[in-house]
Scaffold this active site. Structure first.
Site, PDB file in Angstrom:
ATOM      1  CE  LYS A  95      -3.656  -2.683   2.052  1.00 11.05           C
ATOM      2  NZ  LYS A  95      -4.352  -3.181   3.248  1.00 11.05           N
ATOM      3  CD  GLN A 103      -3.241  -4.748   6.416  1.00 11.10           C
ATOM      4  OE1 GLN A 103      -3.119  -3.725   5.734  1.00 11.10           O
ATOM      5  NE2 GLN A 103      -3.869  -5.818   5.978  1.00 11.10           N
ATOM      6  CG  ASP A 108      -9.330  -0.610   4.816  1.00  7.54           C
ATOM      7  OD1 ASP A 108      -9.255  -0.804   3.584  1.00  7.54           O
ATOM      8  OD2 ASP A 108      -8.601  -1.188   5.642  1.00  7.54           O
TER       9      ASP A 108
END
Ligand code: NAD
Length: 303
Positions: free
Chosen positions: A54, A98, A121
């Protein structure tokens, strides 16, 4: 019949080009570079690899990435404090925690602490709730399901009224993918490990999305001729002919499925590249919304 291949690499490259151009425009207009903060708790090697990918994607598109790493035994308040500091930091547009988090942490509380405007996200319970409900619009759609939607759109698939079967109901892929498809007016069946007659469901599906983590679970004989098949799975299958002793396969048996399907994503090169491309898209959108709020703020009379 041999199915048309859905080229996730090419579609993701076009999305990245769009993000690169819009980030450049933002910089030219506001002197502002979008920033993505990544939060990695612990040293899970797969998670560390995803975070690095990322960061690399950000660098390739002219976005700033700001990595934060906490030890595996970090306590809940420490993680929450970091998220709150990132919420308050005006140079950060997107916050990516994450997943999965170490088991002792309360994932829902941490995701709930992320500022909705920075939830790139798309896992904040309010964004997920808006995705689920009629007449609501989430600020951000989770990246893998969003990538699946783009693949279907780019393939020219009519979603309204289509029979869609999603196999797998994880919080990060299967469940939100089913929600995205129902929002697009497909008729959605969600299958999972307790589903009794998987093939019976699949045989009626115009659209099949498989996200189970079981190598080649879905085979061509389970599919309706002409179905559009999106294979999310990434699995290692032993292969003595390869130098590393394995090859990457999906959750769909590609060869038998492509003989029946109308269109299919390969693994690798299908959904995989889309997930990070959509994260970049979401981060850019967050930055554009931020710039717009700042522009509006300058128009307001001082009080
Ligand atoms: P998960 O383990 O969290 O969930 C798996 C789901 O599959 C569960 O809902 C389970 O009920 C269901 N399932 C398991 N066996 C089944 C069976 N025999 N029949 C029907 N349903 C079954 O997995 P996940 O995180 O959703 O990931 C799924 C796959 O997608 C993995 O291979 C993962 O590596 C891959 N993945 C790919 C991307 C990408 O960007 N391409 C992103 C995330 C996950």
């Amino acid at each position: 019949m041999s199915a048309r291949l859905i080229d996730g690499q090419a579609i993701a490259a076009a999305i990245r080009d769009d993000v690169r151009g819009r980030a450049e425009a933002l910089r030219a207009a506001h002197g502002y570079t979008p920033g993505l903060a990544t939060v990695l708790v612990g040293d899970n090697p797969a998670s560390a690899t995803y975070v690095r990918m990322k960061q690399k994607a950000c660098a390739g598109l002219g976005l700033r990435s700001v990595p934060h790493v906490l030890p595996a035994d970090a306590r809940q308040p420490e993680v929450q404090r970091l998220v709150e500091a990132l919420n308050a930091d005006p140079s950060i547009d997107g916050i990516l925690v994450q997943l999965p988090l170490p088991g002792h942490l309360d994932e829902e509380s941490i995701l709930s602490a992320i500022d909705l405007e920075k939830d790139v996200d798309g896992f904040h319970p309010i964004n997920i709730g808006r995705l689920a409900m009629r007449n609501r619009t989430p600020l951000f759609i989770p990246c893998t399901p969003f990538g699946i939607l783009r693949l279907l759109e780019e393939t020219g698939v009519t979603l309204r009224g289509a029979d869609a079967v999603v196999v797998g109901r994880s919080n990060i892929v299967g469940l939100p993918a089913a929600m995205v498809l129902q929002k697009a007016d497909a008729t959605v069946t969600l299958c999972h490990r307790h589903t009794r007659h998987l093939a019976r469901h699949l045989r009626h599906a115009d659209i099949v999305v498989v996200a189970v983590g079981q190598p080649e679970l879905v085979t061509g004989d389970m599919l309706k001729p002409g179905a559009v098949v999106i294979d999310v799975g990434i699995n290692r299958k032993p292969d003595a002919s390869r130098p590393n002793g394995y090859r990457i396969v999906g959750d769909v048996d590609f060869e038998s499925a492509r003989a029946v399907a109308g269109a299919i994503t390969p693994v690798p090169g299908g959904v995989g590249p889309m997930t990070i491309a959509m994260l970049m898209h979401n981060t850019l959108r967050a930055a554009e919304r931020h710039a717009e709020r700042q522009r509006l703020a300058t128009l307001l009379p001082a009080t």
